[in-house]
Each structure stands twice: as C-alpha cells, then as structure tokens.
Design a protein around this motif. Structure first.
Motif, PDB file in Angstrom:
ATOM      1  N   PRO A  40      32.838  38.730  33.977  1.00  0.00           N
ATOM      2  CA  PRO A  40      33.226  39.960  34.584  1.00  0.00           C
ATOM      3  C   PRO A  40      33.696  39.589  36.102  1.00  0.00           C
ATOM      4  O   PRO A  40      34.361  40.329  36.750  1.00  0.00           O
ATOM      5  N   SER A  43      37.148  39.678  38.130  1.00  0.00           N
ATOM      6  CA  SER A  43      37.591  40.935  38.945  1.00  0.00           C
ATOM      7  C   SER A  43      37.661  40.683  40.540  1.00  0.00           C
ATOM      8  O   SER A  43      38.215  41.589  40.955  1.00  0.00           O
ATOM      9  N   PRO A  46      41.480  40.655  42.022  1.00  0.00           N
ATOM     10  CA  PRO A  46      42.205  42.073  42.304  1.00  0.00           C
ATOM     11  C   PRO A  46      41.312  42.677  43.417  1.00  0.00           C
ATOM     12  O   PRO A  46      41.939  43.356  44.321  1.00  0.00           O
ATOM     13  N   ALA A  47      39.960  42.443  43.444  1.00  0.00           N
ATOM     14  CA  ALA A  47      39.154  42.947  44.666  1.00  0.00           C
ATOM     15  C   ALA A  47      39.624  42.248  45.845  1.00  0.00           C
ATOM     16  O   ALA A  47      39.822  43.052  47.096  1.00  0.00           O
ATOM     17  N   GLY A  62      45.865  41.769  39.386  1.00  0.00           N
ATOM     18  CA  GLY A  62      45.020  42.619  38.502  1.00  0.00           C
ATOM     19  C   GLY A  62      45.340  42.074  36.970  1.00  0.00           C
ATOM     20  O   GLY A  62      44.794  42.136  36.244  1.00  0.00           O
ATOM     21  N   ALA A  65      44.363  38.749  36.246  1.00  0.00           N
ATOM     22  CA  ALA A  65      42.934  38.558  35.789  1.00  0.00           C
ATOM     23  C   ALA A  65      42.739  38.970  34.656  1.00  0.00           C
ATOM     24  O   ALA A  65      41.685  38.543  33.984  1.00  0.00           O
ATOM     25  N   LEU A  66      43.428  40.115  34.241  1.00  0.00           N
ATOM     26  CA  LEU A  66      43.184  40.668  32.696  1.00  0.00           C
ATOM     27  C   LEU A  66      43.518  39.686  31.827  1.00  0.00           C
ATOM     28  O   LEU A  66      42.541  39.701  30.765  1.00  0.00           O
ATOM     29  N   CYS A  69      40.798  37.073  31.817  1.00  0.00           N
ATOM     30  CA  CYS A  69      39.729  37.567  31.154  1.00  0.00           C
ATOM     31  C   CYS A  69      39.877  37.569  29.578  1.00  0.00           C
ATOM     32  O   CYS A  69      38.984  37.078  28.664  1.00  0.00           O
ATOM     33  N   SER A  90      35.690  45.842  33.467  1.00  0.00           N
ATOM     34  CA  SER A  90      35.499  45.640  34.850  1.00  0.00           C
ATOM     35  C   SER A  90      36.491  45.155  35.752  1.00  0.00           C
ATOM     36  O   SER A  90      36.911  45.543  36.678  1.00  0.00           O
ATOM     37  N   VAL A  91      37.261  44.343  34.845  1.00  0.00           N
ATOM     38  CA  VAL A  91      38.576  43.779  35.586  1.00  0.00           C
ATOM     39  C   VAL A  91      39.332  45.058  35.953  1.00  0.00           C
ATOM     40  O   VAL A  91      40.267  45.244  36.890  1.00  0.00           O
ATOM     41  N   VAL A  94      38.397  47.659  38.690  1.00  0.00           N
ATOM     42  CA  VAL A  94      38.364  46.835  40.112  1.00  0.00           C
ATOM     43  C   VAL A  94      39.913  46.828  40.368  1.00  0.00           C
ATOM     44  O   VAL A  94      40.198  47.218  41.507  1.00  0.00           O
ATOM     45  N   THR A  95      40.681  46.552  39.296  1.00  0.00           N
ATOM     46  CA  THR A  95      42.199  46.339  39.655  1.00  0.00           C
ATOM     47  C   THR A  95      42.724  47.825  40.105  1.00  0.00           C
ATOM     48  O   THR A  95      43.298  47.953  41.038  1.00  0.00           O
TER      49      THR A  95
END
Length: 363
Positions: A40, A43, A46-47, A62, A65-66, A69, A90-91, A94-95
């Motif tokens: 997780p 994320s 993108p944060a 983002g 990141a997805l 993941c 979660s990703v 947060v995106t």
C-alpha cells in the motif's frame, strides 16, 4: 491552459520523491517478499507528486503507481485475497486526493499571482516614483513592507515640486492591512493637492489634519513629518509625532533636528494639546536629509538591539544618491537578520548644489 514550470531548488528534490518512494517500495517488496506488507505504500508516489507537481503529473504518477501495484500484486500472488485489491484502492484514492490538491494549489497560485499584479498597480498609483531631481535636490526612496507578499503597507512618502518650494512628506499609519493602505491613500491624495495650494507649511499641515480626522475613528492616527526646502538654504520641518529626520552635513557630521515641542499625530487634534510649529534648519549644498519611519530605527538584531542609524551615516557617502540609500537599506536588512515586523520607508534628499536652479523648480 496551465503550463507547469520546471522545479528548482528544494522543489527539484521533491519532484524526484514520488519516483524514489515507489522505487524503494518495489525493491523492498521484491527482496523481502509480500510478508512485509509494504504494497500500500506505493501510494506515496502520487502523494508526493501532489505536493509540487500539477494535476497532470500527479495523474501520470498515480497511473504508474497503480500499474506498479498491480505488477507487484500479481508477482506476489496477492489478488486471490482482499489484500491486493485493498492496496489498489489505496493507490487510487491517494491519487484522486493528490489530483484534487494539485488543482486547488494551482488555483491558489494563480490567485496569488493576480493579487501580486494588483498590488504592483496599487503601488504605482499610491506610492508613485518620486522625482529624481528637483532643482539642486536629488532624491531616492526605499520601501520594505512587513507583509511578505505585499508591495505596499501603512508607510507613505511623496515629493512635490510646488511653487512654494519642494515639499515632502513621510508618514506612518497606525495599524496594518487594507485599512492602513486606505488611510495612506487619503493622506497622500490630500498632500498632493494641498502642496500646490497652501502658501505655508502650517496651512498644509492643517489640511492634512482635517482630512485624517474625518477619515479615522477609534483614536487611530498617522505620524508624519513635513519638509519644505526653500530658496534660502533652509529646510522647514513640521513634525506630527514622527521620528526626527537625520541631517548629514557636508563635513560628515550628523544630527537629528528636534522640534521645539512635539505635537500629537495627525487625527488626534481633537484631544487637545499644542499644534506643531514649523521650525527652520540649515540645509546647504553638500548636506543630506534622510526622512524615515520607525520601522527603520526599531529594527532589532538577534540580540534585541535597535538599528544604530546615527552610526551608519558613512554609508551615505556614495556619489550616487540611489546607491547610497541602497547601501543603507542592505545594512538594515543585515541588522534585522530576519523578516521585518514593521514597514520601513526611507526617503533621502541630497542637496547637490551647482546651477540646478531653485529648489522649487522641477527638473
């Protein structure tokens, strides 16, 4: 369309944080296995992107990141359990938040740029550039606002070459913010008009007092000093509770001409007390007159010491009046060792002498 500017300085470090965070999570996950439970944390990419980048860059990171993941989840066989889908949610969440934050930040930056532009226009209207020369006088001005993003504040200054001589005002409005700016605008407007109409400095001061008294409420006031440079090598001063100016003579000596009796600031005449009396001071070729606000003399260093203006007269020896005042301003900034807690305005008048004409003649 918003064009994203390349990051610089600390922003450049933050711009690489999304990639670095996702890379660290991927390396740890691949080397230590899914039991660590770091998936997780993808994320974080993108944060971090939402802190410095635009919404497009945040969306791209983002999406990356997805995909990361999903790849790590498939590699670790996590999609046969809720854990893998939880990490994806979660990703994605947060995106979405990062994109919204980036959009709001871009709007605030655009609004701030607009406010700065308006402030610059207001400064040109309220605090117009003083005339560089008026007869044999050369003038330079410096203004530093206590508000970090402001170009203008409660301090005011003006130089008018009138038929009665060169007339000058430097003042300080009680308080800060838009109310102080509005009061400063009224004082300057009255001064610019009355400087041409009133035959003597006392009459000019009376016009200012009546104008300020009509405007201000709740015992607010404006400290000010008026000066009139005439043809007889004298400057006539009228002090309304303002710090005494610094007069630097041609031989290097200096003093602070004090009024015979200090009067109440502008706006407080209704409380009684004697009015100000104009008093002449010799002002000859080679002399310099520095008018300033209390933000100069009350600037403190790290040990709490006030700025020693009387000990800095040697900084005004530069043949160019603007470089001389700039040297003094830079020394003041070094002394303050931090942001100003009050507006600081300085107006330097240098009597060059020669055949520049009478002081009341604009060049």
């Amino acid at each position: 369309m918003t064009v994203e500017k390349p990051p610089s300085g600390s922003a450049a470090v933050l711009s690489w944080m999304p990639v670095a965070a996702m890379a660290v999570v991927a390396v740890v996950d691949l080397t230590m296995g899914p039991g660590v439970g770091l998936l997780p944390l993808v994320s974080l990419g993108p944060a971090f992107a939402g802190l410095v980048g635009g919404w497009r860059r945040t969306a791209v990171i983002g999406l990356a990141a997805l995909l990361l993941c999903v790849g790590l989840g498939l590699y670790n066989g996590l999609f046969d359990r809720p854990r893998g889908y939880t990490a994806m949610l979660s990703v994605a969440g947060v995106t979405g938040v990062g994109i919204a934050a980036a959009v709001m930040r871009s709007r605030r930056e655009a609004e701030l740029a607009s406010v700065r532009s308006i402030a610059e226009v207001a400064q040109r209207v309220l605090l117009r550039p003083v005339p560089l020369t008026a007869g044999p006088l050369h003038a330079a001005v410096s203004y530093t606002s206590a508000l970090a993003e402001a170009r203008i504040g409660g301090d005011l200054y003006e130089v008018v070459a009138s038929p009665h001589g060169v007339r000058v005002i430097v003042g300080d409005v009680q308080g800060k913010g838009l109310a102080a700016v509005e009061t400063a605008a009224r004082v300057l407007g009255t001064f610019r008009e009355a400087a041409y109409d009133e035959k003597d400095l006392a009459g000019l001061g009376g016009r200012l007092e009546r104008s300020v008294a009509r405007e201000l409420e709740d015992e607010k006031f404006v400290t000010a000093i008026l000066a009139e440079i005439r043809h007889d090598h004298q400057v006539v001063l009228l002090n309304y509770g303002h710090p005494a100016p610094l007069l630097v003579h041609g031989d290097g000596t200096a003093d602070f001409p004090e009024p015979p009796a200090y009067a109440l600031p502008l706006g407080l005449a209704a409380h009684g007390g004697p009015g100000p009396d104009p008093f002449p001071v010799p002002f000859r070729p080679g002399d310099q007159l520095l008018l300033y606000t209390d933000g100069v003399t009350e600037a403190r260093d790290e040990r709490g010491g006030f700025y020693p203006l009387a000990e800095r007269t040697h900084l005004l020896k530069d043949p160019d009046v603007h470089r001389a005042l700039e040297a003094l301003r830079e020394d003041l900034v070094r002394h303050a060792a931090g942001p100003h807690h009050d507006d600081a305005a300085m107006l330097l008048l240098r009597y060059q002498g020669g055949n520049g004409g009478a002081p009341g003649t604009p060049a």
